[in-house]
Design a protein around this motif. Structure first.
Motif, PDB file in Angstrom:
ATOM      1  N   GLU A  82      14.768  31.695  -5.649  1.00  9.56           N
ATOM      2  CA  GLU A  82      13.554  32.371  -6.093  1.00  9.56           C
ATOM      3  C   GLU A  82      12.624  32.594  -4.913  1.00  9.56           C
ATOM      4  O   GLU A  82      11.952  33.608  -4.828  1.00  9.56           O
ATOM      5  N   GLY A  83      12.586  31.663  -3.991  1.00 10.56           N
ATOM      6  CA  GLY A  83      11.779  31.824  -2.786  1.00 10.56           C
ATOM      7  C   GLY A  83      12.270  32.991  -1.941  1.00 10.56           C
ATOM      8  O   GLY A  83      11.479  33.731  -1.364  1.00 10.56           O
ATOM      9  N   ASP A  84      13.598  33.167  -1.870  1.00 14.26           N
ATOM     10  CA  ASP A  84      14.166  34.281  -1.126  1.00 14.26           C
ATOM     11  C   ASP A  84      13.746  35.607  -1.743  1.00 14.26           C
ATOM     12  O   ASP A  84      13.466  36.563  -1.029  1.00 14.26           O
ATOM     13  N   ASN A  85      13.699  35.678  -3.075  1.00 16.85           N
ATOM     14  CA  ASN A  85      13.277  36.909  -3.737  1.00 16.85           C
ATOM     15  C   ASN A  85      11.831  37.232  -3.409  1.00 16.85           C
ATOM     16  O   ASN A  85      11.480  38.385  -3.168  1.00 16.85           O
ATOM     17  N   ILE A  86      10.991  36.220  -3.385  1.00 19.72           N
ATOM     18  CA  ILE A  86       9.586  36.431  -3.063  1.00 19.72           C
ATOM     19  C   ILE A  86       9.451  36.893  -1.623  1.00 19.72           C
ATOM     20  O   ILE A  86       8.696  37.823  -1.325  1.00 19.72           O
ATOM     21  N   SER A  87      10.188  36.290  -0.721  1.00 15.17           N
ATOM     22  CA  SER A  87      10.142  36.693   0.691  1.00 15.17           C
ATOM     23  C   SER A  87      10.593  38.138   0.853  1.00 15.17           C
ATOM     24  O   SER A  87       9.993  38.898   1.627  1.00 15.17           O
ATOM     25  N   ALA A  88      11.636  38.519   0.142  1.00 10.25           N
ATOM     26  CA  ALA A  88      12.129  39.900   0.221  1.00 10.25           C
ATOM     27  C   ALA A  88      11.092  40.871  -0.329  1.00 10.25           C
ATOM     28  O   ALA A  88      10.885  41.957   0.239  1.00 10.25           O
ATOM     29  N   LEU A  89      10.433  40.489  -1.416  1.00  9.28           N
ATOM     30  CA  LEU A  89       9.396  41.349  -1.985  1.00  9.28           C
ATOM     31  C   LEU A  89       8.238  41.520  -1.007  1.00  9.28           C
ATOM     32  O   LEU A  89       7.745  42.630  -0.798  1.00  9.28           O
ATOM     33  N   ILE A  90       7.808  40.425  -0.390  1.00 11.56           N
ATOM     34  CA  ILE A  90       6.705  40.490   0.582  1.00 11.56           C
ATOM     35  C   ILE A  90       7.083  41.397   1.752  1.00 11.56           C
ATOM     36  O   ILE A  90       6.301  42.247   2.176  1.00 11.56           O
ATOM     37  N   ALA A  91       8.296  41.252   2.258  1.00 12.38           N
ATOM     38  CA  ALA A  91       8.743  42.094   3.374  1.00 12.38           C
ATOM     39  C   ALA A  91       8.758  43.564   2.964  1.00 12.38           C
ATOM     40  O   ALA A  91       8.335  44.438   3.730  1.00 12.38           O
ATOM     41  N   SER A  92       9.206  43.859   1.756  1.00 10.66           N
ATOM     42  CA  SER A  92       9.231  45.237   1.267  1.00 10.66           C
ATOM     43  C   SER A  92       7.823  45.806   1.130  1.00 10.66           C
ATOM     44  O   SER A  92       7.565  46.956   1.514  1.00 10.66           O
ATOM     45  N   LEU A  93       6.908  44.999   0.590  1.00  5.74           N
ATOM     46  CA  LEU A  93       5.523  45.466   0.453  1.00  5.74           C
ATOM     47  C   LEU A  93       4.914  45.777   1.815  1.00  5.74           C
ATOM     48  O   LEU A  93       4.210  46.779   1.981  1.00  5.74           O
ATOM     49  N   LYS A  94       5.196  44.937   2.805  1.00  6.23           N
ATOM     50  CA  LYS A  94       4.682  45.184   4.161  1.00  6.23           C
ATOM     51  C   LYS A  94       5.252  46.478   4.731  1.00  6.23           C
ATOM     52  O   LYS A  94       4.536  47.248   5.369  1.00  6.23           O
ATOM     53  N   ARG A  95       6.545  46.715   4.498  1.00  7.74           N
ATOM     54  CA  ARG A  95       7.168  47.960   4.987  1.00  7.74           C
ATOM     55  C   ARG A  95       6.534  49.184   4.336  1.00  7.74           C
ATOM     56  O   ARG A  95       6.512  50.260   4.918  1.00  7.74           O
ATOM     57  N   HIS A  96       6.027  49.012   3.114  1.00  9.93           N
ATOM     58  CA  HIS A  96       5.380  50.113   2.397  1.00  9.93           C
ATOM     59  C   HIS A  96       3.889  50.202   2.696  1.00  9.93           C
ATOM     60  O   HIS A  96       3.154  50.933   2.036  1.00  9.93           O
ATOM     61  N   VAL A 149      -4.029  41.923   1.005  1.00  2.00           N
ATOM     62  CA  VAL A 149      -3.735  42.247  -0.397  1.00  2.00           C
ATOM     63  C   VAL A 149      -2.572  41.392  -0.902  1.00  2.00           C
ATOM     64  O   VAL A 149      -2.612  40.868  -2.021  1.00  2.00           O
ATOM     65  N   ILE A 150      -1.561  41.218  -0.081  1.00  2.00           N
ATOM     66  CA  ILE A 150      -0.415  40.381  -0.478  1.00  2.00           C
ATOM     67  C   ILE A 150      -0.873  38.948  -0.708  1.00  2.00           C
ATOM     68  O   ILE A 150      -0.506  38.324  -1.708  1.00  2.00           O
ATOM     69  N   HIS A 151      -1.697  38.425   0.197  1.00  2.00           N
ATOM     70  CA  HIS A 151      -2.199  37.064   0.052  1.00  2.00           C
ATOM     71  C   HIS A 151      -3.020  36.919  -1.232  1.00  2.00           C
ATOM     72  O   HIS A 151      -2.859  35.936  -1.976  1.00  2.00           O
ATOM     73  N   GLU A 152      -3.893  37.891  -1.517  1.00  2.00           N
ATOM     74  CA  GLU A 152      -4.707  37.840  -2.736  1.00  2.00           C
ATOM     75  C   GLU A 152      -3.807  37.858  -3.981  1.00  2.00           C
ATOM     76  O   GLU A 152      -4.059  37.110  -4.935  1.00  2.00           O
ATOM     77  N   ALA A 153      -2.779  38.690  -3.963  1.00  2.00           N
ATOM     78  CA  ALA A 153      -1.887  38.763  -5.116  1.00  2.00           C
ATOM     79  C   ALA A 153      -1.116  37.453  -5.307  1.00  2.00           C
ATOM     80  O   ALA A 153      -0.977  36.960  -6.434  1.00  2.00           O
TER      81      ALA A 153
END
Length: 94
Positions: free
Chosen positions: A63-77, A83-87
């Motif tokens: 589950e941690g890996d999924n969160i890390s992948a999501l964060i990386a994707s959001l940064k790429r976008h 904003v990521i930290h607040e979310a």
């Protein structure tokens, strides 16, 4: 793991199911020998503890890996770190 799910996991009256599993005899003997030394009433509660520890570890890792992948994707976008930290703060405080 969210607080409510953790409470359910700690409930000693959770429904149980019976399974059949083949395990080498020497492993069962070792479990029987080690269980009382670790404070368990028998080898089966020790086996459940081992399974639970491994499962929780894998769930956290996956589950941690999924969160890390999501964060990386959001940064790429182009989503800012702020904003990521607040979310993340918002969803972990629930």
């Amino acid at each position: 793991m969210k607080a409510e799910a953790l409470k359910k996991r700690l409930d000693k009256n959770r429904p149980m199911t019976t399974i059949t599993i083949r395990i080498p005899e020497d492993v069962i003997e070792d479990l029987k020998r080690i269980a009382p030394l670790l404070g368990f009433s028998g080898y089966q509660p020790l086996m459940r503890a081992y399974i639970g520890q491994g499962l929780r570890s894998d769930m956290e890792r996956l589950e941690g890996d999924n969160i890390s992948a999501l964060i990386a994707s959001l940064k790429r976008h182009g989503v800012s770190d702020e904003v990521i930290h607040e979310a993340l703060t918002e969803v972990t405080q629930k």
